[in-house]
Scaffold this motif. Structure first.
Motif, PDB file in Angstrom:
ATOM      1  N   SER A   1      -8.527   7.667   8.435  1.00 17.24           N
ATOM      2  CA  SER A   1      -7.797   6.397   8.525  1.00 17.24           C
ATOM      3  C   SER A   1      -7.930   5.671  10.029  1.00 17.24           C
ATOM      4  O   SER A   1      -7.878   4.642  10.193  1.00 17.24           O
ATOM      5  CB  SER A   1      -6.424   6.794   8.402  1.00 17.24           C
TER       6      SER A   1
ATOM      7  N   PHE B   1     -13.834   1.702   5.746  1.00 13.46           N
ATOM      8  CA  PHE B   1     -13.328   1.384   4.517  1.00 13.46           C
ATOM      9  C   PHE B   1     -13.536  -0.243   4.035  1.00 13.46           C
ATOM     10  O   PHE B   1     -12.925  -0.615   2.907  1.00 13.46           O
ATOM     11  CB  PHE B   1     -11.619   1.445   4.522  1.00 13.46           C
ATOM     12  N   GLU B   2     -13.979  -0.912   5.016  1.00 20.32           N
ATOM     13  CA  GLU B   2     -14.543  -2.287   4.629  1.00 20.32           C
ATOM     14  C   GLU B   2     -15.489  -2.396   3.381  1.00 20.32           C
ATOM     15  O   GLU B   2     -16.464  -1.680   3.426  1.00 20.32           O
ATOM     16  CB  GLU B   2     -15.165  -2.912   5.934  1.00 20.32           C
TER      17      GLU B   2
ATOM     18  N   GLN C   1     -10.152   6.703  -4.596  1.00 17.86           N
ATOM     19  CA  GLN C   1      -8.743   6.641  -4.606  1.00 17.86           C
ATOM     20  C   GLN C   1      -8.403   7.285  -5.819  1.00 17.86           C
ATOM     21  O   GLN C   1      -9.102   7.622  -6.891  1.00 17.86           O
ATOM     22  CB  GLN C   1      -8.667   4.927  -4.816  1.00 17.86           C
TER      23      GLN C   1
ATOM     24  N   TYR D   1      -6.183   3.188   1.395  1.00 14.38           N
ATOM     25  CA  TYR D   1      -6.817   1.817   1.623  1.00 14.38           C
ATOM     26  C   TYR D   1      -6.998   0.841   0.725  1.00 14.38           C
ATOM     27  O   TYR D   1      -6.930   0.959  -0.397  1.00 14.38           O
ATOM     28  CB  TYR D   1      -8.285   2.219   2.369  1.00 14.38           C
ATOM     29  N   ASN D   2      -7.096  -0.470   1.147  1.00 13.90           N
ATOM     30  CA  ASN D   2      -7.276  -1.581   0.085  1.00 13.90           C
ATOM     31  C   ASN D   2      -8.498  -2.444   1.029  1.00 13.90           C
ATOM     32  O   ASN D   2      -8.430  -2.634   2.040  1.00 13.90           O
ATOM     33  CB  ASN D   2      -6.165  -2.661   0.027  1.00 13.90           C
ATOM     34  N   SER D   3      -9.513  -2.512   0.013  1.00 13.96           N
ATOM     35  CA  SER D   3     -10.574  -3.443   0.582  1.00 13.96           C
ATOM     36  C   SER D   3     -10.964  -4.712  -0.440  1.00 13.96           C
ATOM     37  O   SER D   3     -11.603  -5.613   0.322  1.00 13.96           O
ATOM     38  CB  SER D   3     -11.886  -2.615   0.717  1.00 13.96           C
TER      39      SER D   3
ATOM     40  N   ARG E   1      -3.572  -5.800  -1.173  1.00 12.53           N
ATOM     41  CA  ARG E   1      -2.775  -5.111  -0.272  1.00 12.53           C
ATOM     42  C   ARG E   1      -1.427  -6.018  -0.337  1.00 12.53           C
ATOM     43  O   ARG E   1      -1.208  -6.942  -0.267  1.00 12.53           O
ATOM     44  CB  ARG E   1      -3.350  -5.405   1.222  1.00 12.53           C
TER      45      ARG E   1
ATOM     46  N   TRP F   1       1.735   1.043  -0.659  1.00 17.91           N
ATOM     47  CA  TRP F   1       0.426   1.363  -0.287  1.00 17.91           C
ATOM     48  C   TRP F   1      -0.328   2.253  -1.544  1.00 17.91           C
ATOM     49  O   TRP F   1      -1.108   1.817  -1.839  1.00 17.91           O
ATOM     50  CB  TRP F   1       0.111   2.006   1.005  1.00 17.91           C
TER      51      TRP F   1
ATOM     52  N   ASN G   1      -2.997   0.792  -4.216  1.00 13.19           N
ATOM     53  CA  ASN G   1      -4.285   1.580  -4.439  1.00 13.19           C
ATOM     54  C   ASN G   1      -4.560   1.783  -5.906  1.00 13.19           C
ATOM     55  O   ASN G   1      -5.698   1.672  -6.523  1.00 13.19           O
ATOM     56  CB  ASN G   1      -4.196   3.013  -3.827  1.00 13.19           C
TER      57      ASN G   1
ATOM     58  N   THR H   1       2.433   8.567   4.110  1.00 13.26           N
ATOM     59  CA  THR H   1       1.593   7.838   5.009  1.00 13.26           C
ATOM     60  C   THR H   1       1.768   8.025   6.430  1.00 13.26           C
ATOM     61  O   THR H   1       2.927   8.619   6.677  1.00 13.26           O
ATOM     62  CB  THR H   1       1.630   6.335   4.681  1.00 13.26           C
TER      63      THR H   1
END
Length: 582
Positions: free
Chosen positions: A176, A261-262, A294, A300-302, A307, A314, A318, A358
């Motif tokens: 992360s 993560f992008e 996931q 993460y969120n892309s 988000r 979070w 996800n 987290t």
């Protein structure tokens, strides 16, 4: 020519073509496309199809509405590496050496020698031999190398997958970039204890030299050796975990290090869609394994808009983004006219990790419904009971449910039957094709299912005439007043699990949550338990000795097996989708 003679002549002329085309048509019907959707660490109660009303999963729920929901569906292990090996092969992990006898329950490094043995038959290998185009997108976590960084002996390409794009290991909190560490979460005092051990060793050497037991040169040599070994084996890999493990491969080529993560969620979906296009272009049936990264931490969120979208922080975000991915792949089938010819299977590799948090302390693990326990706990159902959804148009009645006892190991023989291939002997899974056609039946293909945690048999299920019974030899050593451990419960006795001198018997037909034991001094206990113990004896007698993939020597980090792009920077970026809008 008279009409009757003309008809006979015409039939005779057409007969050869009928003989030729008929087997082809039958073969086509025996070879449906196959789509496997496997989520990482998803809890049984995290989806709407299993009763969740606060997290939106309309695309996952669609599979249940158009197919069957398996309500008593189990993994073969409460953690991903062994459970995934069982899904692929239809065999208990212990038969392949894919279970640990130590605390480490998964492969910790890509640069190790551990992996799914190359002689194992996976459903992907069978599909490949049957003319399928096969692909794996996402998480593997079943090994990479044997003796050098170029052999890729445990790689998906060597286990039946024509195409691979994804992560050879798994996501780790360290990826992360927020200062999180899987090592610190699991062993909060790891570096302190290692340092104290090293200092005690050096002090002992000093005392040995001072009182004349050890010569000076030997003390210096042993001290330097201790520092080097400690640093190389116990400290350096922990500090470098993001560098050595955070990788994306396309086939065997390392294309991104560390993972960014992008657009990661989108990239996995786009790779899946591209795979479908190539299968259509080649005119081949396909087997596509979408193995989502996931909802394992780090979360993460892309995808834009996800988000902060859910009611569960979070983790909920996800899940809803994962559901978006499922929807994209299902829509891709629809757009290409493939849905009616495709088997879709949705599940999770193990139960939700309820202890996970987290970096801010927010809950980051799943919800296992009414079932007690968590990931890494083999005795209770929270670690092994998972969503099981199947859609097979024309075979499975839409909107149906089966309460029969089933296992992820059953997917292997079921898919082989669908491909029209013989099911090999010596596997533990059983075909559920008949059950899928008649899901209202409660008849399980299994009499007994054995629940392992590591090498230890924690519990046994019996599909008895009196209902599904469960005999537990172990229970998790939960923190007082909770149903969890500090981070995870270990499998070993005294290291996360407690062994019962008198096994606990539960009747899951009336007590799914395992809250009321059948008394050990009751007539029912005395009558039933010996039958379960006899089944255990027969099962364990069927096990043969195989090399373990979880020895320290196989698991340890080996620099010569390490992939590194742009050496020595170990930094590169997959630019394939840079110009594509998110």
């Amino acid at each position: 020519m008279p009409p009757i003679k003309l008809a006979i002549v015409t039939l005779l002329l057409l007969l050869p073509s009928l003989v030729v085309t008929s087997p082809t048509e039958k073969a086509t019907k025996k070879q449906p496309n196959i789509l496997i959707l496997l989520v990482d660490d998803l809890g049984f109660g995290d989806i709407g199809a299993n009763g969740n009303t606060t997290i939106r999963t309309p695309n996952v729920d669609r599979i249940a509405k158009e197919g069957v929901r398996l309500s008593h569906h189990l993994t073969a292990a409460p953690v991903c590496t062994p459970s995934r090996s069982a899904l692929l092969t239809g065999k208990y992990p212990i038969r392949m050496g894919m279970v640990p006898s130590i605390q480490m329950q998964v492969f910790p490094f890509t640069a190790s020698q551990a992996g799914l043995p190359t002689n194992e038959t996976t459903f992907a290998k069978v599909a490949q031999r049957s003319g399928y185009r096969t692909g794996l997108i996402g998480k593997w976590h079943l090994g990479a190398h044997c003796s050098n960084s170029k052999d890729f002996c445990h790689h998906p390409n060597n286990h039946g997958f024509d195409y691979f794009y994804g992560c050879l290991l798994t996501l780790l909190k360290d990826f992360s970039g927020l200062g999180e560490s899987i090592l610190h979460s699991r062993f909060p005092h790891y570096y302190r204890n290692i340092s104290l051990t090293l200092l005690a060793t050096l002090a002992s050497l000093g005392v040995g030299y001072k009182i004349g037991i050890l010569p000076r040169k030997l003390c210096i040599f042993l001290a330097l050796l201790g520092v080097l070994v400690t640093g190389f084996l116990f400290c350096l890999p922990g500090y470098l975990v993001r560098t050595v493990n955070s990788q994306l491969h396309r086939q065997t080529e390392l294309v991104e290090q560390p993972i960014r993560f992008e657009k990661l969620t989108q990239r996995l979906v786009w790779e899946g869609e591209e795979f479908l296009d190539k299968a259509v272009d080649e005119g081949k049936p396909f087997l596509l394994f979408m193995s989502f990264l996931q909802v394992h931490s780090p979360l993460y969120n892309s995808v834009p808009g996800y988000r902060g979208r859910s009611a569960h922080g979070w983790y909920g975000d996800n899940i809803e983004e994962m559901d978006w991915s499922v929807g994209q792949i299902l829509d891709a089938l629809d757009k290409r006219g493939l849905s009616d010819d495709t088997i879709v299977y949705f599940s999770s590799d193990n139960g939700g990790h309820i202890e996970e948090t987290t970096h801010t302390g927010e809950r980051a693990g799943g919800h296992n419904g009414i079932y007690r326990g968590s990931k890494c706990q083999g005795a209770v159902d929270g670690g092994i009971r998972v969503p099981g959804l199947l859609r097979w148009p024309g075979v499975i009645p839409a909107g149906s449910q089966s309460n029969a006892l089933t296992s992820q190991m059953d997917i292997f023989p079921t898919l082989l039957e669908a491909m029209g291939q013989p099911v090999p002997s010596g596997i533990d899974g059983r075909s559920i094709t008949k059950l899928l056609r008649q899901p209202q039946s409660t008849k399980s293909p299994h009499d007994f299912l054995f629940q392992y945690c590591g090498t230890l048999l924690h519990a046994v299920r019996w599909n008895s005439p009196e209902g599904v019974l469960k005999l537990r030899h172990y229970s998790p050593n939960w923190l007082p007043g909770t149903e969890g451990c500090r981070y995870i419960c270990g499998c070993m006795e005294g290291l996360g699990s407690v062994r019962h001198s008198v096994p606990l018997l539960y009747d899951l037909s009336t007590d799914e949550r395992e809250t009321a034991i059948v008394p050990a001094d009751s007539e029912r206990y005395r009558r039933l338990v010996p039958q379960i113990l006899e089944a255990e004896r027969r099962h364990q007698a069927s096990l043969s000795s195989v090399p373990s993939q979880f020895t320290f020597a196989k698991l340890m980090w080996r620099p010569w097996l390490q992939d590194c792009c742009n050496f020595p920077l170990c930094n590169c970026r997959d630019t394939k989708y840079d110009s594509r809008p998110a």
